[in-house]
Scaffold this motif. Sequence first.
Motif, PDB file in Angstrom:
ATOM      1  N   GLU A 380      33.049  35.778  36.360  1.00 30.80           N
ATOM      2  CA  GLU A 380      34.458  35.767  35.942  1.00 30.80           C
ATOM      3  C   GLU A 380      34.749  34.565  35.039  1.00 30.80           C
ATOM      4  O   GLU A 380      35.497  34.670  34.061  1.00 30.80           O
ATOM      5  N   LEU A 381      34.118  33.430  35.368  1.00 30.12           N
ATOM      6  CA  LEU A 381      34.306  32.226  34.548  1.00 30.12           C
ATOM      7  C   LEU A 381      33.733  32.429  33.148  1.00 30.12           C
ATOM      8  O   LEU A 381      34.370  32.078  32.149  1.00 30.12           O
ATOM      9  N   ARG A 383      33.286  35.273  31.627  1.00 31.80           N
ATOM     10  CA  ARG A 383      34.115  36.283  30.957  1.00 31.80           C
ATOM     11  C   ARG A 383      35.396  35.683  30.389  1.00 31.80           C
ATOM     12  O   ARG A 383      35.841  36.050  29.300  1.00 31.80           O
ATOM     13  N   ASP A 384      35.984  34.730  31.126  1.00 35.26           N
ATOM     14  CA  ASP A 384      37.258  34.141  30.706  1.00 35.26           C
ATOM     15  C   ASP A 384      37.086  32.985  29.724  1.00 35.26           C
ATOM     16  O   ASP A 384      38.073  32.504  29.154  1.00 35.26           O
ATOM     17  N   SER A 385      35.857  32.502  29.558  1.00 35.30           N
ATOM     18  CA  SER A 385      35.615  31.377  28.649  1.00 35.30           C
ATOM     19  C   SER A 385      35.048  31.888  27.324  1.00 35.30           C
ATOM     20  O   SER A 385      33.927  32.416  27.290  1.00 35.30           O
ATOM     21  N   SER A 389      31.117  32.891  26.805  1.00 41.76           N
ATOM     22  CA  SER A 389      30.877  34.289  26.424  1.00 41.76           C
ATOM     23  C   SER A 389      30.086  34.364  25.128  1.00 41.76           C
ATOM     24  O   SER A 389      29.183  35.195  24.976  1.00 41.76           O
ATOM     25  N   ARG A 454      37.893  27.831  36.641  1.00 39.62           N
ATOM     26  CA  ARG A 454      38.528  29.040  36.082  1.00 39.62           C
ATOM     27  C   ARG A 454      40.042  28.865  36.010  1.00 39.62           C
ATOM     28  O   ARG A 454      40.676  29.295  35.038  1.00 39.62           O
ATOM     29  N   THR A 455      40.607  28.227  37.015  1.00 38.94           N
ATOM     30  CA  THR A 455      42.052  27.972  37.009  1.00 38.94           C
ATOM     31  C   THR A 455      42.432  27.065  35.837  1.00 38.94           C
ATOM     32  O   THR A 455      43.419  27.320  35.133  1.00 38.94           O
ATOM     33  N   LEU A 457      40.771  26.697  33.084  1.00 37.01           N
ATOM     34  CA  LEU A 457      40.551  27.463  31.852  1.00 37.01           C
ATOM     35  C   LEU A 457      41.716  28.401  31.574  1.00 37.01           C
ATOM     36  O   LEU A 457      42.208  28.488  30.434  1.00 37.01           O
ATOM     37  N   VAL A 458      42.186  29.071  32.582  1.00 39.36           N
ATOM     38  CA  VAL A 458      43.309  30.009  32.419  1.00 39.36           C
ATOM     39  C   VAL A 458      44.574  29.256  32.019  1.00 39.36           C
ATOM     40  O   VAL A 458      45.350  29.721  31.165  1.00 39.36           O
ATOM     41  N   LYS A 461      44.366  28.388  28.358  1.00 40.95           N
ATOM     42  CA  LYS A 461      44.593  29.575  27.523  1.00 40.95           C
ATOM     43  C   LYS A 461      46.075  29.910  27.462  1.00 40.95           C
ATOM     44  O   LYS A 461      46.598  30.274  26.416  1.00 40.95           O
ATOM     45  N   ASP A 462      46.760  29.781  28.606  1.00 42.88           N
ATOM     46  CA  ASP A 462      48.198  30.071  28.644  1.00 42.88           C
ATOM     47  C   ASP A 462      48.983  29.087  27.763  1.00 42.88           C
ATOM     48  O   ASP A 462      49.924  29.469  27.052  1.00 42.88           O
TER      49      ASP A 462
END
Length: 468
Positions: A380-381, A383-385, A389, A454-455, A457-458, A461-462
């Motif tokens: 998931e990390l 995928r979100d980075s 990726s 991941r938090t 990173l999100v 992005k926000d």
Amino acid sequence: MAAAGGSLLHWAAEALGASEPALRLILSIFIGYPLALFQRYFLFKKQPSHIHLFNTVTGICIAYFNFGSQLYHSLLCIVLHFLILRLMGRTVTAVLTSFCFQTAYLLGGYYYTATDDYDIKWTMPHCVLTLKLIGLAFDFYDGGKDKDSLSEDQKLNAISGVPTLLEVCGFSYYYGGFLVGPQFSMCRYTKLVNGQLTDVEGQKPNSIRPAMERLSLGLFTLVIYTVFGPYLPDSYFLTEEYANQPFWYRCVYMTIWGKVMLYKYVTCWLVTEGVCILSGLGYNGKDDKGRHLWNACANMKVWLFETTPLFTGTIASFNTNTNDWVARYVFKRLRFLGNKAISQSAALFFLAIWHGLHSGYLICFSLEFLIVTVERQAMELVRDSPLLSRICSMSLLYPFLYVIQQSFHWLFMGYPLVPFCLFTWDKWLKVYMSVYFVGHVIFLLLLFVLPYLRTVLVQKKDKLQKSH
């Protein structure tokens, strides 16, 4: 004659460097091929009672050859299970009674026969029988429910009629699945007996070639295990020599040992799958391209097992039949709890105690659950980075990343297999201490660090999206 036969087997086992029970097991698995050929050529489309009788007698003979008079354990459980279903009918009480009785009987067998080593005893096929009989109780119960209330799996396996004792015995003792599996439903067995599992309607299945392919693959993995297994014994973990080796050597040994050790299970499942295919039980209809499938009794996805760099991939490719059974009859049946984590934990706990009462089984499945959880968080990390990726998608780096991932993957697949094979806490604890609990430390650390990353990173992005 029996004494002479026993002496001959003992001599042959010593010559091969194996135990006599192990040789009996291997011979019993391979004897399934002539039995399947006989059923294919002489019993196809014959009276169902004759086929049930053939499967019952051959299965009992195999049980007696391996375990002698202790075959009474399987006979007792089959007869009592039949009586439970007939007397209690299609009720929740029957399901709960059969589940509790069969599980308790198996655990009682483990308690009274367990040693600190892996022994081939009557409990080995009995764990297969336990799942088979519990599944039969669930499917019999589903047969009395409204079809609209059943899932697709339940509709496929629900038993509409009332099985006879001979039918239950034939289903339970079928020579292709009695000793080491695979699991299959009474409905599939009934289709085999009625001659419905064939690629040519009304004619014998063209099953020889696909059966020989699985047999050949099984013999190949047998050669790998026979050649390399003696150089990688479980007992080496407990020696002073292993403890005095450099840390990197101990990790590499654990990695290679874990891979090779699994081949003994792979061999048994591939060979028995060939038996099931040859008799017709393995026929699974056609795929989207109209090709005939023979994978209904597959317990191994060999290509995935050999090539996947993921822990989830290995788990999805190994002992798939049993995993499907646990998902169908434990995990999904606990849906009423409304909590996926609890259902998953209960399924893993059942799977652990089904293997045995040793602490090593609980540790093994707990570690696998932890590893899979961490792997999903890592994916998931990535995928979100965008950066990660991009790196992972670079074709030039793929071979390098694949080798690193495979090395990491098999090191930490071997890691939870240590308690699985050494059983008792004093043994597996000694091994884990010798490698400084490296797996526990890494994955517990990642379990907390990855969600935090991941938090972060999100959140970044926000902020970027808001600023634009």
